[in-house]
Enzyme design. Structure first.
Site, PDB file in Angstrom:
ATOM      1  N   CYS A 109       0.838  -1.209   0.000  1.00 30.12           N
ATOM      2  CA  CYS A 109       0.000   0.000   0.000  1.00 30.12           C
ATOM      3  C   CYS A 109       0.872   1.257   0.000  1.00 30.12           C
ATOM      4  CB  CYS A 109      -0.908   0.033   1.229  1.00 30.12           C
ATOM      5  SG  CYS A 109      -2.027  -1.357   1.336  1.00 30.12           S
TER       6      CYS A 109
HETATM    7  C1  BEZ Z   1       0.623  -4.676   1.866  1.00 28.70           C
HETATM    8  O1  BEZ Z   1       0.101  -3.627   1.564  1.00 28.70           O
HETATM    9  O2  BEZ Z   1       1.818  -4.833   1.791  1.00 28.70           O
HETATM   10  C2  BEZ Z   1      -0.198  -5.851   2.312  1.00 28.70           C
HETATM   11  C3  BEZ Z   1      -1.393  -5.640   2.970  1.00 28.70           C
HETATM   12  C4  BEZ Z   1      -2.136  -6.734   3.396  1.00 28.70           C
HETATM   13  C5  BEZ Z   1      -1.676  -8.013   3.135  1.00 28.70           C
HETATM   14  C6  BEZ Z   1      -0.481  -8.209   2.437  1.00 28.70           C
HETATM   15  C7  BEZ Z   1       0.259  -7.108   2.021  1.00 28.70           C
END
Ligand code: BEZ
Length: 211
Positions: free
Chosen positions: A45
């Site tokens: 994100c």
């Molecule tokens: C991420 O944004 O890195 C992420 C969020 C939830 C699960 C796996 C990765």
């Protein structure tokens, strides 16, 4: 209710990093990209929001307003934005909806319980100036989206809205396009495509649009 292409994008009011946002007021006459993120302070994100911030000029060129969403609260978003700005060497330049009560995520079907009961998946809605949903895509949490692809789709939508054409596979701005198969009348073809076109089959005809 599942939202489908052509549906009106539901309006909402929700807290965000710029205060309470009324979605329709925020969009005004612009196109919109509403995209969800599973959680604050997560790696994928963080890179997605940084990448989107760096594409500010590209979104502006296309008259697009961007609105991100995550299910954490405003305080958390504000702390996270500082991290994003520092680690991605940019400035987040769009609001992030704080959807702690899942109001917007539920309205837009961004929670897929078989993937995760409480966190949002990576949804993207492209909304046109008449507030119609023109694209909807969903990626799983562990796969970051390609924001160049989102810009490419917006280019395609804006082009095909004003010309009787469609964009073939892997089309990029400036490439040849295909003439809509519904246009078969020779006079109409001549009027709409005075530059000419290549006929491969009666339904597959390539033409070039001027820039
Ligand atoms: C991420 O944004 O890195 C992420 C969020 C939830 C699960 C796996 C990765």
């Amino acid at each position: 209710m599942t939202l489908q292409l052509g549906d009106s994008a539901p309006n909402f009011e929700q807290k965000s990093t710029i205060g309470t946002v009324n979605f329709y007021d925020y969009l005004g006459e612009s196109w919109g990209v509403l995209f969800s993120h599973p959680k604050d302070f997560t790696p994928v994100c963080t890179t997605e929001l940084g990448t989107t911030a760096k594409l500010k000029d590209e979104f502006e060129k296309r008259n697009v307003k961007v609105l991100a969403l995550s299910v954490d609260d405003v305080q958390s978003h504000e702390k996270w934005v500082k991290d994003i700005n520092r680690t991605q060497q940019t400035q987040v330049n769009f609001p992030i909806i704080a959807d702690a009560d899942r109001k917007v995520s539920s309205l837009y079907g961004m929670i897929h319980p078989k993937a995760d009961n409480t966190l949002t998946v990576r949804s993207v809605f492209i909304i046109d100036p008449s507030k119609k949903i023109r694209l909807y895509l969903t990626y799983p949490a562990a796969t970051g989206r390609n924001f160049e692809e989102i810009l490419r789709v917006i280019d395609g939508l804006q082009l095909t809205d004003s010309n009787a054409v469609a964009t073939p596979a892997n089309w990029q701005q400036g490439d040849e396009v295909v003439i809509l198969p519904s246009i078969q009348d020779p006079k109409e073809l001549e009027t709409k495509f005075p530059q000419g076109f290549e006929v491969v089959t009666p339904y597959l005809r390539y033409t070039k649009l001027s820039a």
